[in-house]
Write a protein that holds these residues in place. Structure first.
Motif, mmCIF file in Angstrom:
data_model
loop_
_atom_site.group_PDB
_atom_site.id
_atom_site.type_symbol
_atom_site.label_atom_id
_atom_site.label_comp_id
_atom_site.label_asym_id
_atom_site.label_seq_id
_atom_site.Cartn_x
_atom_site.Cartn_y
_atom_site.Cartn_z
ATOM 1 N N PRO A 283 9.722 -0.854 -5.023
ATOM 2 C CA PRO A 283 10.025 -0.876 -3.603
ATOM 3 C C PRO A 283 9.850 -0.029 -2.720
ATOM 4 C CG PRO A 283 10.043 0.473 -5.648
ATOM 5 C CD PRO A 283 9.121 -0.682 -6.176
ATOM 6 N N VAL A 284 9.914 -0.053 -1.817
ATOM 7 C CA VAL A 284 10.192 -0.462 -0.232
ATOM 8 C C VAL A 284 9.397 0.715 0.108
ATOM 9 C CG1 VAL A 284 10.531 -0.046 2.264
ATOM 10 C CG2 VAL A 284 11.105 -2.032 0.686
ATOM 11 N N SER A 285 10.260 1.673 -0.409
ATOM 12 C CA SER A 285 8.935 3.092 0.109
ATOM 13 C C SER A 285 8.426 3.466 -0.680
ATOM 14 C CB SER A 285 10.697 4.450 -0.787
ATOM 15 O OG SER A 285 10.361 4.391 -2.082
ATOM 16 N N TYR A 323 0.003 -2.216 12.806
ATOM 17 C CA TYR A 323 1.527 -2.725 13.271
ATOM 18 C C TYR A 323 1.842 -3.662 13.114
ATOM 19 C CZ TYR A 323 0.232 1.742 16.195
ATOM 20 O OH TYR A 323 -0.280 2.991 16.305
ATOM 21 N N ASP A 324 0.435 -4.954 12.985
ATOM 22 C CA ASP A 324 0.581 -6.119 12.465
ATOM 23 C C ASP A 324 0.842 -5.713 10.975
ATOM 24 O OD1 ASP A 324 -0.786 -7.235 14.526
ATOM 25 O OD2 ASP A 324 -2.478 -7.342 13.091
ATOM 26 N N LEU A 329 6.564 -6.324 7.352
ATOM 27 C CA LEU A 329 7.221 -5.888 6.946
ATOM 28 C C LEU A 329 8.609 -5.761 7.392
ATOM 29 C CD1 LEU A 329 8.149 -3.934 4.227
ATOM 30 C CD2 LEU A 329 6.909 -2.039 5.143
ATOM 31 N N SER A 330 8.959 -5.662 8.403
ATOM 32 C CA SER A 330 10.242 -5.165 9.245
ATOM 33 C C SER A 330 10.898 -6.629 9.350
ATOM 34 C CB SER A 330 10.028 -4.313 10.593
ATOM 35 O OG SER A 330 9.127 -3.482 10.957
ATOM 36 N N ALA A 335 14.461 -4.675 9.718
ATOM 37 C CA ALA A 335 14.357 -3.951 10.018
ATOM 38 C C ALA A 335 13.137 -3.586 11.502
ATOM 39 C CB ALA A 335 12.976 -2.229 8.792
ATOM 40 N N SER A 336 12.697 -2.451 11.647
ATOM 41 C CA SER A 336 12.650 -2.451 13.505
ATOM 42 C C SER A 336 11.238 -0.285 13.077
ATOM 43 C CB SER A 336 13.109 -2.041 14.409
ATOM 44 O OG SER A 336 13.929 -0.930 13.945
ATOM 45 N N TYR A 337 10.075 -0.457 14.256
ATOM 46 C CA TYR A 337 9.889 0.812 13.726
ATOM 47 C C TYR A 337 9.774 0.846 15.102
ATOM 48 C CZ TYR A 337 5.726 -2.030 14.653
ATOM 49 O OH TYR A 337 4.424 -2.873 14.699
#
Length: 354
Positions: A283-285, A323-324, A329-330, A335-337
């Motif tokens: 799971p991504v979580s 951040y890398d 993951l994004s 997705a984004s952050y």
């Protein structure tokens, strides 16, 4: 006399509540303000201090004469050539107030104070260590604390760190490794901030004319604005107006653009708790939780939207930053952050098709 006691003395003068003899003492000292022997600032920095003092004087006196604010601000050069500037009573009065604001902390007490003050309140001479070299210097203080002082930086402290608080003053940049002593907090004063610790590692930047910065490597520290700081506050019992910083967190403040203190993440968060970053249809979580634990950060996301998201991913390189890894993951999830106040990261996802 500690720094806190000195500032209390000046504040009572400004409030009109001076005790017998204190008002005369302040006025005697203020009459000598501006004399060259009372300055320890180099000439290149004196103009900056004078200009900053004048800006604050204009701010404090606007509206008091009934004529409204002035359209003309004197430059440092004009102040330098104004022989009457330092003689003006209102300037001498406000200069005392400016010390409380931390603008003219390089002004030292005249020697005449020593004969006026009682022995129990006589000022203790501060030791100054200035790094004139091109490499960092390691200082070990009397309590066992270690200070890595960067080139061009100065550290002021009383011999033996005497007093109920271990107090030092910093101009420039230093990394502190403070020996633990819950009974005697360790305070670092810059021109704009006060940092209080009981024992931990952190970095402080306070170069003239730049933002003041405090970043934590381990443990926790309390940071307040110097003006009006509660010097009895600690990381265990923090001040209402201060912030508590944890590892990988920092605070930045500039008097030129004043705003409430807000903690944020450091530029390059380091791994605090090593984790295994190999996930096979997980799971991504779970990936997000692993990143939170590894870096000690708070990742805010919509659990419902990522509930059906799984991923197979491995983060290999130790050199990869937080951040890398979020970028990878994004990209994999579409997705984004974004970074948010209070040292949080907002993770944005529209969810996954079951």
């Amino acid at each position: 006399m500690t720094e806190a006691e000195f500032e209390d003395l000046l504040q009572r003068y400004l409030d009109g509540t001076s005790q017998p003899g204190e008002r005369e003492l302040i006025e005697q000292w203020s009459n000598q303000l501006g004399e060259p022997e009372n300055f320890v600032l180099p000439p290149t920095e004196r103009e900056q201090v004078r200009a900053a003092m004048w800006r604050q004087i204009e701010h404090l006196t606007q509206g008091r004469s009934g004529n409204g604010p002035t359209d003309h601000t004197l430059t440092g050069k004009e102040l330098h050539h104004s022989t009457s500037f330092w003689r003006m009573p209102v300037v001498r009065w406000l200069a005392a107030a400016l010390l409380i604001l931390g603008v003219a902390l390089a002004v030292v007490l005249p020697q005449t104070w020593k004969s006026t003050l009682a022995p129990s309140t006589m000022a203790v001479e501060w030791t100054q260590h200035h790094n004139k070299g091109k490499k960092t210097e390691l200082l070990t203080l009397s309590d066992g604390s270690r200070v890595t002082l960067f080139p061009g930086s100065s550290l002021h402290y009383r011999p033996g760190l005497i007093g109920s608080r271990r107090e030092v003053r910093l101009q420039g940049e230093a990394f502190f490794q403070v020996a633990k002593n819950p009974d005697r907090p360790f305070l670092v004063y810059t021109d704009q901030l006060v940092t209080t610790v009981l024992g931990t590692s952190f970095r402080v930047k306070a170069y003239a004319g730049r933002k003041n910065e405090v970043a934590v490597q381990e443990g926790r520290v309390s940071v307040q604005l110097r003006r009006g700081a509660d010097l009895s506050a600690t990381p265990v019992q923090p001040a209402t107006e201060g912030v508590i910083l944890l590892p990988n967190q920092q605070v930045m403040y500039s008097a030129l653009t004043p705003r409430p203190l807000r903690k944020q993440l450091v530029q390059n968060p380091v791994v605090l708790v090593p984790q295994t970053f190999t996930f096979d249809k997980q799971p991504v979580s779970k990936v997000l939780q692993a990143l939170e634990k590894a870096y000690g950060v708070e990742l805010v996301y919509d659990e419902a939207k990522v509930a059906n998201c799984t991923i197979t991913i491995t983060f290999y390189q130790e050199s990869e930053s937080l951040y890398d890894r979020l970028d990878v993951l994004s990209k994999a999830l579409g997705a984004s952050y974004s970074l948010a106040d209070n040292a949080r990261i907002l993770f944005h996802s529209d969810g996954c098709t079951p």
